[in-house]
Write a protein that holds these residues in place. Structure first.
Motif, PDB file in Angstrom:
ATOM      1  N   LEU A   1      12.809   5.019 -15.292  1.00 28.55           N
ATOM      2  CA  LEU A   1      11.544   5.751 -15.350  1.00 28.55           C
ATOM      3  C   LEU A   1      11.749   7.143 -15.941  1.00 28.55           C
ATOM      4  CD1 LEU A   1      10.130   4.673 -11.888  1.00 28.55           C
ATOM      5  CD2 LEU A   1       9.216   4.015 -14.104  1.00 28.55           C
TER       6      LEU A   1
ATOM      7  N   VAL B   1      12.322  -0.118 -19.020  1.00 24.32           N
ATOM      8  CA  VAL B   1      12.179  -0.394 -17.584  1.00 24.32           C
ATOM      9  C   VAL B   1      11.934  -1.886 -17.350  1.00 24.32           C
ATOM     10  CG1 VAL B   1      10.940   0.244 -15.501  1.00 24.32           C
ATOM     11  CG2 VAL B   1      11.002   1.829 -17.409  1.00 24.32           C
ATOM     12  N   ARG B   2      11.119  -2.469 -18.209  1.00 24.93           N
ATOM     13  CA  ARG B   2      10.725  -3.876 -18.042  1.00 24.93           C
ATOM     14  C   ARG B   2      11.918  -4.813 -18.025  1.00 24.93           C
ATOM     15  NH1 ARG B   2       6.236  -5.492 -22.345  1.00 24.93           N
ATOM     16  NH2 ARG B   2       6.129  -7.338 -21.046  1.00 24.93           N
TER      17      ARG B   2
ATOM     18  N   PHE C   1      11.459  -1.444  -7.453  1.00 21.10           N
ATOM     19  CA  PHE C   1      11.317  -0.039  -7.082  1.00 21.10           C
ATOM     20  C   PHE C   1      10.217   0.088  -6.044  1.00 21.10           C
ATOM     21  CE2 PHE C   1      10.769   4.430  -7.311  1.00 21.10           C
ATOM     22  CZ  PHE C   1      11.857   4.973  -7.985  1.00 21.10           C
TER      23      PHE C   1
ATOM     24  N   PHE D   1       8.006   2.782  -4.256  1.00 23.37           N
ATOM     25  CA  PHE D   1       7.666   4.194  -4.444  1.00 23.37           C
ATOM     26  C   PHE D   1       7.420   4.886  -3.117  1.00 23.37           C
ATOM     27  CE2 PHE D   1       7.068   2.283  -8.467  1.00 23.37           C
ATOM     28  CZ  PHE D   1       7.310   3.273  -9.401  1.00 23.37           C
TER      29      PHE D   1
ATOM     30  N   ALA E   1       2.448   3.318  -4.005  1.00 25.23           N
ATOM     31  CA  ALA E   1       1.767   3.066  -5.276  1.00 25.23           C
ATOM     32  C   ALA E   1       1.215   1.651  -5.356  1.00 25.23           C
ATOM     33  CB  ALA E   1       2.719   3.346  -6.449  1.00 25.23           C
TER      34      ALA E   1
ATOM     35  N   PHE F   1      -1.562  -1.188  -5.865  1.00 28.30           N
ATOM     36  CA  PHE F   1      -2.749  -1.234  -6.726  1.00 28.30           C
ATOM     37  C   PHE F   1      -3.953  -1.337  -5.800  1.00 28.30           C
ATOM     38  CE2 PHE F   1       0.550  -3.704  -9.210  1.00 28.30           C
ATOM     39  CZ  PHE F   1       1.034  -2.557  -9.831  1.00 28.30           C
TER      40      PHE F   1
ATOM     41  N   PHE G   1       1.307  -9.674  -8.760  1.00 25.95           N
ATOM     42  CA  PHE G   1       1.186  -8.969 -10.044  1.00 25.95           C
ATOM     43  C   PHE G   1       2.390  -9.168 -10.959  1.00 25.95           C
ATOM     44  CE2 PHE G   1       1.601  -5.304 -12.839  1.00 25.95           C
ATOM     45  CZ  PHE G   1       0.341  -5.234 -13.400  1.00 25.95           C
TER      46      PHE G   1
ATOM     47  N   ARG H   1       6.140  -6.776  -2.973  1.00 26.24           N
ATOM     48  CA  ARG H   1       5.773  -6.733  -4.384  1.00 26.24           C
ATOM     49  C   ARG H   1       7.010  -6.527  -5.260  1.00 26.24           C
ATOM     50  NH1 ARG H   1       1.909  -1.975  -6.466  1.00 26.24           N
ATOM     51  NH2 ARG H   1       3.831  -0.828  -6.126  1.00 26.24           N
TER      52      ARG H   1
ATOM     53  N   ALA I   1       1.672   6.957 -10.534  1.00 32.88           N
ATOM     54  CA  ALA I   1       2.565   6.121  -9.733  1.00 32.88           C
ATOM     55  C   ALA I   1       2.244   4.635  -9.898  1.00 32.88           C
ATOM     56  CB  ALA I   1       2.486   6.525  -8.272  1.00 32.88           C
TER      57      ALA I   1
ATOM     58  N   GLU J   1       3.491   3.369 -13.148  1.00 26.87           N
ATOM     59  CA  GLU J   1       4.953   3.234 -13.115  1.00 26.87           C
ATOM     60  C   GLU J   1       5.355   1.997 -12.319  1.00 26.87           C
ATOM     61  OE1 GLU J   1       6.387   6.930 -11.599  1.00 26.87           O
ATOM     62  OE2 GLU J   1       6.657   7.760 -13.613  1.00 26.87           O
ATOM     63  N   ALA J   2       4.639   1.754 -11.219  1.00 26.33           N
ATOM     64  CA  ALA J   2       4.930   0.576 -10.410  1.00 26.33           C
ATOM     65  C   ALA J   2       4.736  -0.678 -11.253  1.00 26.33           C
ATOM     66  CB  ALA J   2       4.021   0.546  -9.188  1.00 26.33           C
ATOM     67  N   ALA J   3       3.648  -0.704 -12.023  1.00 19.32           N
ATOM     68  CA  ALA J   3       3.373  -1.864 -12.869  1.00 19.32           C
ATOM     69  C   ALA J   3       4.484  -2.030 -13.907  1.00 19.32           C
ATOM     70  CB  ALA J   3       2.020  -1.697 -13.560  1.00 19.32           C
ATOM     71  N   ARG J   4       4.980  -0.903 -14.404  1.00 23.98           N
ATOM     72  CA  ARG J   4       6.026  -0.950 -15.417  1.00 23.98           C
ATOM     73  C   ARG J   4       7.308  -1.560 -14.837  1.00 23.98           C
ATOM     74  NH1 ARG J   4       8.328   3.328 -18.881  1.00 23.98           N
ATOM     75  NH2 ARG J   4       7.798   4.924 -17.376  1.00 23.98           N
TER      76      ARG J   4
END
Lengths: 375, 139
Positions: free
Chosen positions: A51, A71-72, A78, A80, A84, A86, A97, A149, B22, B25-28
């Motif tokens: 990141l 990152v992908r 990770f 957070f 974070a 959704f 997701f 997740r 955030a 970034e989480a999705a990334r």
């Protein structure tokens, strides 16, 4: 999956967040990054995740250099700090997701996704709440959703940023134990950031203590707690009584007391700092074996397994001592009483340059001292 | 467009700043690409803010008078706005029609106010989640 971080440097403007940080995490380990805020621990975690891009240095997973990989493609999970989640998606959709955004060729079927999400929600004990939205969950539940997740994409390593930071003490204790169990079951290499020394010492296999963008010490919880490499680590890992002193006639003079030490490597008039944990001091009515010093009892807190006694020394400094309840009853301490404080164990650091230190174990041999160099 | 787009931006920028990145970034880290993140994460999070901006922009466009009158020459049926139309009708002594259009404009204004109220409530809820998260952080 092992993690090797080499000479990472990262600056935000003129602020150097990481200064040539190197770190190795072995396969299946649970490692804590511990340090005060601003020490660079979160930045290091974000660099490993991809990141943040470091100015210099490299990050490798299992010997494969990933410094410039997206990152992908890193396959890191990770969690957070504030999870974070959704917030426009249900718990189920949150966990699903990572699987649903995969390219069509690699995407599992809807049924496979459903099975996997249900399995993960059962793992984090949230199967009842699949249809709820993040706003309807408690802090601990959100944290578990975030974990599920992250695990859904089958990451090779798991990175957690202050995983228990926003939870109250009781939930934190519970989740801590649960996470340790989960780590042992899954065996996934994990790295978590915390500023809570108790959390790091209790949960991690190894602790990395950071300060001002540099690694101060790395070791098992016992190693770092019992043999802190620097005064900073000593201070950070628990309560400490501090004594400032000077070397005089090859003895350490702390005003209140003197230490007879074979500190041949310390020149005369060197200033030194000695640290002693409250539970490594003892109280007595009569003088016993040295080193000891006179003090007056200021206050006594009897709640909890240990009795905390605050004393004032002859030179006016405050010393904290912790003694077991049994010992307290035996001594029958009163406020204002003049007593002797015996030093069972302390650590002496020269004030300038923290390369050398004396590790003083006074319990076995009251005049003996083991000197050693820190790594 | 040039006059009204800043209204949308002015609404969205603080909202997006408050929400932070955030979630993106989480999705990334979960493997989502840029477009997937925008459509599935960013857009749903700012939908009310975006709508609010559009409504406010639209309100500004409805009442536009000076710029259209001077720059585009207010050609009827082509480059005209309602306030200008009221003016034209008034000058042509079509008082009934002029008052009709003016009343319509008033109704539209009231409608906009009502819509704004509803959306403002939604925008606060969008922010609400973050306000809660920040409160727990401070604690």
């Amino acid at each position: 999956m092992s993690i090797e971080v080499r000479h990472i440097t990262k600056a935000f403007g003129t602020f150097v967040a990481l200064d040539k940080v190197s770190l190795t995490v072995s396969r299946g380990e649970l490692v804590a990054l511990l340090g005060p805020s601003g020490s660079g621990k979160t930045t290091l975690l974000r660099v490993i995740a991809g990141l943040e891009q470091p100015e210099r240095g490299s990050v490798a997973l299992d010997g494969q250099d990933l410094t410039h990989r997206n990152v992908r493609d890193r396959q890191v999970g990770f969690v957070f700090q504030h999870y974070a989640l959704f917030r426009h998606m249900s718990v189920f959709d949150n966990v699903a997701f990572g699987l649903r955004v995969r390219p069509r060729r690699q995407r599992p079927s809807a049924q496979t996704i459903r099975d996997k999400v249900v399995k993960l929600l059962t793992l984090v004990r949230l199967e009842q709440l699949a249809a709820h939205y993040p706003a309807q969950l408690s802090g601990g539940q959100r944290q578990r959703v975030a974990l599920a997740r992250a695990l859904a994409v089958e990451p090779k390593i798991l990175l957690l940023d202050e995983p228990f930071g926003a939870l109250d003490a009781k939930v934190r204790q519970e989740l801590r134990r649960w996470l340790r169990g989960l780590h042992d079951d899954l065996g996934i290499t994990s790295l978590f950031v915390t500023h809570d020394q108790e959390e790091a010492l209790e949960l991690a296999d190894r602790v990395v203590i950071m300060r001002d963008g540099q690694v101060e010490q790395v070791g098992t919880p016992t190693e770092v707690y019992e043999h802190p490499a620097t005064p900073f680590v000593y201070h950070f890992l628990g309560h400490a009584n501090v004594f400032h002193g000077q070397v005089e006639e090859s003895r350490l003079d702390f005003g209140a007391f003197r230490l007879e030490l074979p500190l041949g490597h310390l020149p005369e008039a060197t200033t030194a700092v000695a640290y002693a944990r409250p539970h490594l001091l003892d109280i007595a009515h009569q003088p016993t074996e040295p080193p000891q010093f006179r003090a007056t009892i200021g206050s006594i807190h009897t709640a909890g397994p240990l009795v905390r006694v605050e004393l004032v020394t002859e030179i006016g400094t405050v010393v904290h001592v912790e003694i077991p309840q049994e010992r307290y009853r035996q001594l029958a301490l009163q406020r204002g009483a003049a007593v002797f404080v015996r030093v069972k164990e302390m650590q002496v650091f020269p004030q300038h340059g923290n390369g050398q230190l004396a590790d003083v174990d006074l319990s076995s041999q009251h005049t003996g001292a083991a000197s050693r160099s820190s790594v | 467009m040039f006059v009204t787009l800043p209204f949308v931006a002015r609404e969205l920028i603080p909202l997006m700043q408050a929400q932070g990145q955030a979630e993106e970034e989480a999705a990334r880290t979960l493997g989502a690409g840029g477009w997937q993140i925008f459509v599935q994460i960013t857009l749903p999070n700012i939908r009310w803010g975006l709508l609010y901006g559009v409504i406010m922009g639209n309100a500004r466009a409805m009442g536009e008078f000076g710029a259209v009158s001077v720059v585009s020459g207010h050609i009827r049926g082509l480059t005209n706005t309602m306030p200008l139309h009221v003016e034209i009708l008034y000058h042509e002594y079509q008082f009934a029609a002029a008052f009709g259009v003016a009343s319509l404009l008033t109704l539209l204004a009231l409608g906009t106010l009502a819509a704004r109220r509803v959306i403002e409530w939604h925008v606060t809820t969008e922010l609400g989640y973050h306000a809660v998260a920040q409160m727990t952080e401070e604690r």
